[in-house]
Design a protein around this motif. Structure first.
Motif, PDB file in Angstrom:
ATOM      1  N   MET D 113      21.123 -10.463 -31.102  1.00 25.04           N
ATOM      2  CA  MET D 113      20.149 -11.547 -30.895  1.00 25.04           C
ATOM      3  C   MET D 113      18.871 -11.257 -31.669  1.00 25.04           C
ATOM      4  N   ARG D 114      18.482  -9.998 -31.664  1.00 25.21           N
ATOM      5  CA  ARG D 114      17.291  -9.612 -32.417  1.00 25.21           C
ATOM      6  C   ARG D 114      17.506  -9.903 -33.899  1.00 25.21           C
ATOM      7  N   TRP D 115      18.719  -9.631 -34.389  1.00 31.45           N
ATOM      8  CA  TRP D 115      19.059  -9.840 -35.781  1.00 31.45           C
ATOM      9  C   TRP D 115      18.996 -11.322 -36.130  1.00 31.45           C
ATOM     10  N   GLY D 116      19.585 -12.122 -35.257  1.00 36.02           N
ATOM     11  CA  GLY D 116      19.677 -13.544 -35.553  1.00 36.02           C
ATOM     12  C   GLY D 116      18.369 -14.288 -35.352  1.00 36.02           C
ATOM     13  N   ILE D 117      17.601 -13.896 -34.350  1.00 36.94           N
ATOM     14  CA  ILE D 117      16.450 -14.701 -33.955  1.00 36.94           C
ATOM     15  C   ILE D 117      15.143 -14.042 -34.338  1.00 36.94           C
ATOM     16  N   GLY D 118      15.135 -12.738 -34.449  1.00 35.68           N
ATOM     17  CA  GLY D 118      13.902 -12.048 -34.815  1.00 35.68           C
ATOM     18  C   GLY D 118      13.241 -11.461 -33.589  1.00 35.68           C
ATOM     19  N   ALA D 119      12.174 -10.725 -33.840  1.00 36.93           N
ATOM     20  CA  ALA D 119      11.539  -9.978 -32.763  1.00 36.93           C
ATOM     21  C   ALA D 119      10.351 -10.714 -32.159  1.00 36.93           C
ATOM     22  N   GLN D 120      10.018 -11.875 -32.712  1.00 37.00           N
ATOM     23  CA  GLN D 120       8.804 -12.528 -32.217  1.00 37.00           C
ATOM     24  C   GLN D 120       8.991 -13.076 -30.799  1.00 37.00           C
ATOM     25  N   ILE D 121       7.855 -13.289 -30.121  1.00 36.73           N
ATOM     26  CA  ILE D 121       7.890 -13.776 -28.744  1.00 36.73           C
ATOM     27  C   ILE D 121       7.892 -15.300 -28.772  1.00 36.73           C
ATOM     28  N   LEU D 122       8.808 -15.908 -28.038  1.00 40.00           N
ATOM     29  CA  LEU D 122       8.906 -17.366 -28.040  1.00 40.00           C
ATOM     30  C   LEU D 122       8.669 -17.924 -26.642  1.00 40.00           C
ATOM     31  N   LEU D 123       8.040 -19.080 -26.603  1.00 41.15           N
ATOM     32  CA  LEU D 123       7.843 -19.797 -25.335  1.00 41.15           C
ATOM     33  C   LEU D 123       8.416 -21.193 -25.489  1.00 41.15           C
ATOM     34  N   PRO D 124       9.019 -21.741 -24.444  1.00 42.97           N
ATOM     35  CA  PRO D 124       9.515 -23.110 -24.551  1.00 42.97           C
ATOM     36  C   PRO D 124       8.363 -24.114 -24.490  1.00 42.97           C
ATOM     37  N   GLU D 125       8.571 -25.253 -25.166  1.00 42.00           N
ATOM     38  CA  GLU D 125       7.591 -26.335 -25.040  1.00 42.00           C
ATOM     39  C   GLU D 125       8.015 -27.180 -23.853  1.00 42.00           C
ATOM     40  N   LEU D 126       7.335 -26.981 -22.731  1.00 39.95           N
ATOM     41  CA  LEU D 126       7.738 -27.679 -21.508  1.00 39.95           C
ATOM     42  C   LEU D 126       7.371 -29.151 -21.611  1.00 39.95           C
ATOM     43  N   PRO D 127       8.188 -30.023 -21.008  1.00 39.08           N
ATOM     44  CA  PRO D 127       7.843 -31.442 -20.996  1.00 39.08           C
ATOM     45  C   PRO D 127       6.596 -31.667 -20.149  1.00 39.08           C
ATOM     46  N   GLY D 128       5.896 -32.780 -20.435  1.00 38.16           N
ATOM     47  CA  GLY D 128       4.659 -33.081 -19.718  1.00 38.16           C
ATOM     48  C   GLY D 128       4.843 -33.080 -18.208  1.00 38.16           C
ATOM     49  N   ALA D 129       6.012 -33.542 -17.766  1.00 41.75           N
ATOM     50  CA  ALA D 129       6.234 -33.666 -16.328  1.00 41.75           C
ATOM     51  C   ALA D 129       6.121 -32.318 -15.625  1.00 41.75           C
TER      52      ALA D 129
END
Lengths: 313, 249, 413, 293
Positions: D113-129
């Motif tokens: 997963m590290r190889w495919g996606i990288g080491a950066q930290i990701l956060l989801p963009e939550l819907p307004g609701a």
């Protein structure tokens, strides 16, 4: 008899050759392999012979490392003092851990050893005045034996090799003695052991304290390879790395531990310059070992030897 | 006759289910007592309570005149109480010799020895080989138990218990699953060795119980419903109704 | 992360190239092992023909993996821009992973020194690794550019073999206090930080400086490194009702803290100031986005400072986003290494001469003009005050003030 | 006084929302453990995988709520593949070998997963609701956390109904107790086990999708989450549904309130409390029924 002579002569010759030929980096690296090998071998006594899956072994190893480093900063790097404080700390921590964890089995044991180990880590990480906190302890004196200073890579290597030899003999005599057989009994059929009048706790407690002493001896010398000790050496990931080394080398053989630590540290040290994917390699070697050689490289070598012997005969 | 084992008012519940109720009987020294009863009568539970693997809810147990209530299984073994299990409980990965030596060493007080353990181990191995020889299994001494037949495993199991030289030996269905010849061989071994040992024996085979026991205790639904010599028990109306009638008829 | 696949494609082809060049290095090394024995007999001219070998120890796995990759990328970018040559001498870079573990870092450094025979050593993110390496390189008399930022490295643990082309923690903590006092005198400040060496230093320096200005400090919160949930902490901060809070978190801790800071509606009600690492342009801000809007931080690295403009442009065209602390650190370290090589005519291995050459005149780097303090080999740096403002495509650390040429108190502190 | 009440209420809700996350994650682990007696230390990888799937899904602008089934399906598919090889060959092996195999696999997945996606930290963009906030006694509490609590309760109930109240659940439990009898009824137990593993992996992925909003996603999260799940399941007492619920609540409250009361020694206090609990109840909070000798 011939086999016994070979068992003594071969490692001794290898150690002598390494001491004469290898450069400083390799000697220090070998010393690290041997020290980790001792700790992993002591873990083998627990896992391989006692069936006690521990994820807190680094706490014994690293706790002893801290104790030895602190003692050396206070009173100087005398080998006897360093080893003594390390072994004592390893045994005390193992005994404390034993009192808490040995009433449980299986996954409970895994989690309890993990929790206990992480508690040691928390102390090492937060007790800044004594342990140096996250930065660890530096400025250790060199090891000394009477009038001699053991600061060169060669001296450290020879000391580690000697300790490994002693630890191996101790470990072997333990598993061959009645107590070691009893440990195997508690792994195979604990209820029968109780019905034979054995106290499961007494058997396991002795094994754990012995493992603590061996891991403590190795941990005691460990800070002097790099003149540094830090909280990572206590962390559960270090315990997990020891389990990986054990599995790769071979559970239940004692000497496989040294092979495992050499393979693991070798991959980590030499492969990482070529590829960022060295952890993938460790994982693959580990899983392939579990799938193909459940008793590790040690059993693979044994099978190979038997095959060769049969062909020769 | 002095009693080696005295049970008084022993009771054990699992939730709402009463596994044992007010169980009381004695086993005399060197006596062989048979314990019979239909499935679920509480025989194995009683064994577990006597040997300390289960804590009773009430009642008291005395071994050789001394209370053993609250003792761990290992402490009871040290006082001369040994047992076998319903299924042969042995160390499958170890050889027959090692299995028995494990018991011999513990009995000699060398079980946890490390220093000087080599001498203790070789002495124990010698005894183990002798016991195996007496049982006609000398040729199997170096065979791991997992490679042995069911009957052989049973015999090794019994030999382990006998190696403890117990004053009272509890045998849980020792002949279950054995051929007639194997059963006779096992019982022969037990009889040869038990001159100083009292036996408490659970068996489904009525012939064995009635043929070998001095006395018989009958249980049903956690209670003792009768006891006496084999002849007396055979005549007991309640026993006939509850047990002999159901299996015999 | 709209460009993730694109970016990865490039990154992996770059790493394939790197692997190939590393393999070539190995083959050279086998030859070099025999040649190395003759080295003392070699003439200076021969030494010139041999490539300059630079070893870098950084974290490519473990908790600082992303930072280590950035550091390596920054250094690689500089090498690429220089045509893989410093002062017309070919340069080889050997990067080793320390996993953010001192024992491994030391082993890797010993390998670079003893087996790869590097001429210069640089790198390190984790301050524990840096402090452990300090003794090793000093004993081996290895010229080293150490990039960890523990205060001790510029003070008690100064070494004649170490130069430090980066900040110390004190530079950021004390300037944040100064700025707070200057803009909001008399404000009551609580602090919240990860409980480990760096957090203790940042907060300690902030509190000390702020109190020297007569400021009021409220409660000080410490959380374990790697906290899963900041809800309890944020609720406790909200209950304190301070004017302002000073924070230090790094990596995933920073991302979680800032995201939850917004979720608990503390943004806008309590002023948020912190160290730059908590708002790192590359590591943290892309993940948290507008959750960090309006926060103030002090940092030696800035995507908007004039001195870094050229680097920022180059880094972006190399396919990355805006650079953060460690890509800039890697790049600036490369600039210092290049300057050291150029000023010594292609052979920086005479360490006394190289040191003197760097002390004599400042180096122009992506961090700005960088003189070195001869007392401790520590860089003297501009410290920027940033406000996080929205910009096209995200948020950006915008310089609102600069404290020029800050010098660590040094060995006598 | 209302100040204090609000504070206590919010901290309790904080603990509940964290417990909900632990529950969702622990349930996946405990389902395979209790029903198949299989220890899966690769469970954290399913979690992280679910997190990444949800983050990329939410980044595409597709309907946000589909991110959760997508994460469930992706992780479930991974579970199905792993079940065929090599998990299936390890069901009858000792726990130790299962632990080693699955831990090794988790190392491989982590690096892939590290190889495919990288080491950066990701956060989801939550819907307004889900980005709103409610005020409880004048203290703010995020809507997203209420959503977590609701999801935890709903999924827990659903699973309980499925396993305890349907014929399918009965077959499942029977297959575990006595494989032979169930097979004589014409039911393929191998398929039953596959379904359980898919369910477990899917739950891991789903909890990853839900947890990403709180924990973010980055290399190493898999390990952190795995440890929390293990502690949850073990403290609860291996292999019972009620035990996992109890474990999640205890661990969630212990970790939260140790932060409230002893922020500096939070982990130490929480670990000590959990170790003490296991010392007093060596078989966990809800011990499985006694096995006969």
């Amino acid at each position: 008899m011939k086999r016994n002579i070979a068992m003594v002569a071969l490692p001794a010759a290898a150690a002598a050759a390494a001491a004469l030929l290898a450069d400083d980096f390799v000697l220090r690296f070998l010393a690290e392999i041997l020290l980790f090998g001792i700790a992993v071998m002591s873990l083998d006594i627990l896992i391989g012979f006692g069936g006690l899956m521990s994820l807190g072994h680094a706490a014994l190893f690293g706790g002893a490392a801290y104790a030895a480093a602190i003692a050396a900063r206070q009173w100087g790097g005398d080998v006897a003092l360093v080893l003594g404080s390390g072994i004592a700390t390893g045994m005390v921590l193992a005994a404390l851990m034993g009192v808490v964890v040995l009433r449980s089995g299986h996954l409970f044991l895994l989690i309890l050893t993990l929790l206990m180990g992480q508690m040691v880590w928390e102390v090492a990480f937060h007790w800044r005045e004594v342990t140096g906190g996250a930065d660890g302890l530096r400025g250790l004196p060199a090891l000394s034996l009477g009038p001699w200073t053991l600061s060169t890579a060669r001296a450290l290597f020879l000391l580690a090799a000697l300790l490994a030899a002693v630890a191996f003999v101790v470990g072997r005599s333990f598993v061959a003695a009645p107590i070691g057989r009893a440990l195997v009994g508690t792994r195979e059929e604990p209820i029968r052991m109780a019905a034979l009048g054995y106290s499961l706790f007494a058997v396991r407690f002795r094994a754990l304290v012995l493992a603590g002493a061996l891991a403590g001896a190795a941990g005691a010398l460990f800070p002097f390879v790099n003149l540094y000790v830090g909280p990572q050496s206590v962390h559960w990931t270090q315990s997990a790395a020891m389990v990986i080394m054990l599995v790769i080398g071979g559970i239940g053989s004692l000497w496989g531990a040294f092979i495992g630590s050499a393979v693991y540290l070798g991959i980590q040290t030499y492969l990482s310059a070529y590829t960022d994917r060295w952890q993938l390699c460790v994982g693959l070697v580990f899983v392939l070992t579990v799938l193909l050689l459940p008793n590790g490289i040690a059993s693979g070598l044994r099978i190979l030897r038997d095959r060769l012997r049969r062909r020769g005969a | 006759m002095t009693a080696i084992l005295e049970l008084r008012g022993v009771g054990k519940r699992f939730g709402a289910f009463s596994a044992l109720r007010d169980v009381a009987f004695d086993v005399g020294e060197r006596e062989t007592v048979g314990l019979i009863g239909p499935n679920g009568a509480g025989k194995t539970t009683l064994f577990n309570v006597i040997t300390g693997f289960l804590r009773p809810d009430e009642g008291s147990i005395r071994l050789a005149g001394q209370s053993i209530d609250g003792m761990a299984p290992a402490q009871r073994v040290a006082r001369g109480l040994a047992r076998t299990f319903q299924t042969a409980m042995v160390f499958p990965g170890l050889t027959a010799r090692e299995n028995i030596a494990m018991a011999v060493r513990q009995h000699a007080g060398d079980g946890l020895r490390w220093f000087g353990g080599a001498r203790a181990a070789s002495a124990a191995a010698e005894i183990a080989v002798r016991l195996l020889g007496d049982a006609g299994l000398a040729h199997r001494a170096e065979t791991p138990l997992r490679d042995m037949s069911h009957g052989e495993r049973r015999i090794v199991d019994a030999l382990m218990s006998l190696a403890l030289s117990p004053r009272l030996l509890l045998l849980d269905e020792p002949t279950a699953g054995l051929t007639r010849a194997e059963s006779d061989r096992l019982l022969g071994i037990l009889r040869r060795n038990h001159a100083d040992t009292a036996l408490l024996l659970v068996a489904h085979d009525i012939d064995i119980v009635f043929g070998h026991c001095d006395r018989v205790v009958v249980m049903e639904l956690g209670r003792v419903i009768g006891s006496g010599t084999p002849a007396e028990v055979r005549e007991d109306a309640e026993v006939r109704r509850a047990y002999l009638g159901s299996t015999g008829g | 992360m709209p460009n993730a696949t694109d970016h990865e494609g490039r990154a992996s082809s770059a790493s394939a190239r790197a692997a190939a060049s590393a393999a070539a290095t190995r083959r050279l090394l086998l030859v070099g092992a025999t040649a190395g024995a003759l080295a003392p007999l070699a003439t200076p001219a021969l030494a010139q023909a041999r490539p300059l070998r630079i070893g870098m120890v950084t974290s490519l796995s473990g908790p600082f993996a992303a930072l280590g990759e950035s550091m390596r990328a920054g250094m690689r970018l500089l090498l690429a821009q220089s045509g893989e040559r410093f002062a017309d001498r070919p340069v080889e870079l050997i990067v080793e992973d320390d996993q953010a573990r001192p024992d491994d870092g030391v082993r890797k450094a010993r390998k670079l020194i003893g087996q790869d025979r590097v001429d210069l050593l640089c790198g390190v993110i984790h301050s524990g690794v840096a402090l452990a390496l300090r003794d090793v390189v000093t004993e081996a008399q290895m010229p080293t550019f150490l990039l960890g930022s523990a205060n001790d490295l510029a003070r008690k643990a100064v070494s004649p073999y170490i130069l430090r082309p980066t900040k110390t923690n004190w530079m950021l903590g004390s300037t944040a206090a100064r700025r707070s006092h200057e803009t909001h005198p008399g404000a009551r400040v609580v602090t919240a930080a990860s409980d480990y060496a760096a957090g203790r230093e940042f907060v300690g320096d902030f509190v000390q400086t702020y109190q020297e200005f007569g400021g009021r400090i409220g409660r000080q919160f410490w959380t374990p490194l790697g906290s899963a949930d900041f809800g309890p902490l944020l609720t406790a901060i909200a209950a304190e009702r301070p004017d302002s809070v000073y924070v230090f978190f790094a990596g995933s801790d920073a991302v979680r803290f800032l995201r939850q800071w917004k979720e608990y509606r503390l943004a806008g009600r309590i002023r948020l100031t912190g160290t730059g690492a908590c708002f790192d342009q590359e590591d943290v801000l892309p993940a948290v986005g507008d959750a960090a809007l309006g926060a103030v931080n002090t940092f030696h690295q800035s995507p908007t400072a004039p001195a870094s403009a050229a680097f920022v442009e180059a880094y972006r065209t190399s396919g990355k986003g805006l650079p953060g602390e460690f890509s800039t650190t890697g790049y600036a370290c490369g600039q210092v290494l290049r300057a050291a090589t150029e000023r010594t005519g292609g052979d920086p291995t005479d360490w006394a001469r190289t040191r003197q050459a760097l002390f004599d005149a400042p180096v122009d780097t992506a961090f700005g003009r960088m003189p070195f303090d001869p007392r401790n080999g520590q860089a003297i740096l501009d410290i920027h005050v940033h406000e996080v403002r929205s910009a096209p495509g995200g948020v950006i650390n915008t310089v609102v003030h600069t404290y020029p040429q800050l010098r660590d108190p040094g060995p006598n502190a | 006084m209302p100040d204090f009440l609000g504070y206590a209420a919010i901290q309790t809700l904080n603990a509940l929302s964290f417990s909900a996350l632990l529950l969702l994650n622990g349930l996946g682990l405990s389902v395979v453990l209790s029903l198949m007696n299989f220890v899966n230390l690769a469970h954290g990888s399913f979690f992280l995988m679910g997190s990444y799937v949800a983050i990329f899904w939410l980044g595409t602008g597709a309907p946000w709520w589909l991110a959760f089934p997508a994460a469930f399906l992706a992780a479930g598919l991974a579970g199905a593949l792993l079940e065929r090889f090599p998990f299936r060959h390890f069901y009858a092996r000792p726990h130790l070998m299962q632990v080693l195999l699955t831990y090794g696999l988790s190392l491989i997945f982590a690096d892939l997963m590290r190889w495919g996606i990288g080491a950066q930290i990701l956060l989801p963009e939550l819907p307004g609701a889900l980005q709103g906030v409610v005020f409880i006694l004048d203290m703010p509490f995020p809507v997203f956390r209420l959503f977590l609590i609701a999801a935890g309760v709903a999924l827990g109930l659903l699973l309980w109904l499925l396993l305890d109240r349907t014929i399918w659940g009965a077959v499942l439990r029977a297959a575990v107790t006595d494989r032979g009898i169930v097979e004589t009824l014409g039911i393929d137990t191998r398929r039953v086990f596959t379904v359980v593993l898919v369910l477990s992996a899917g739950l891991g992925g789903l909890s990853g999708a839900l947890g990403a909003g709180m924990l973010a996603a980055y290399p190493g999260l898999d390990e952190e989450v795995l440890l929390l799940a293990l502690v949850t399941v073990v403290v609860g007492g291996l292999g019972s549904f009620g035990g996992t619920v109890a474990g999640a609540l205890v661990v969630g409250f212990a970790l939260t309130f140790s932060k409230v009361w002893f922020p500096e020694f939070a982990n130490l206090a929480a670990f000590a409390a959990l170790a003490l609990l296991l010392l007093l109840r060596p078989a966990g909070l809800v011990a499985p029924p006694l096995r006969r000798l």
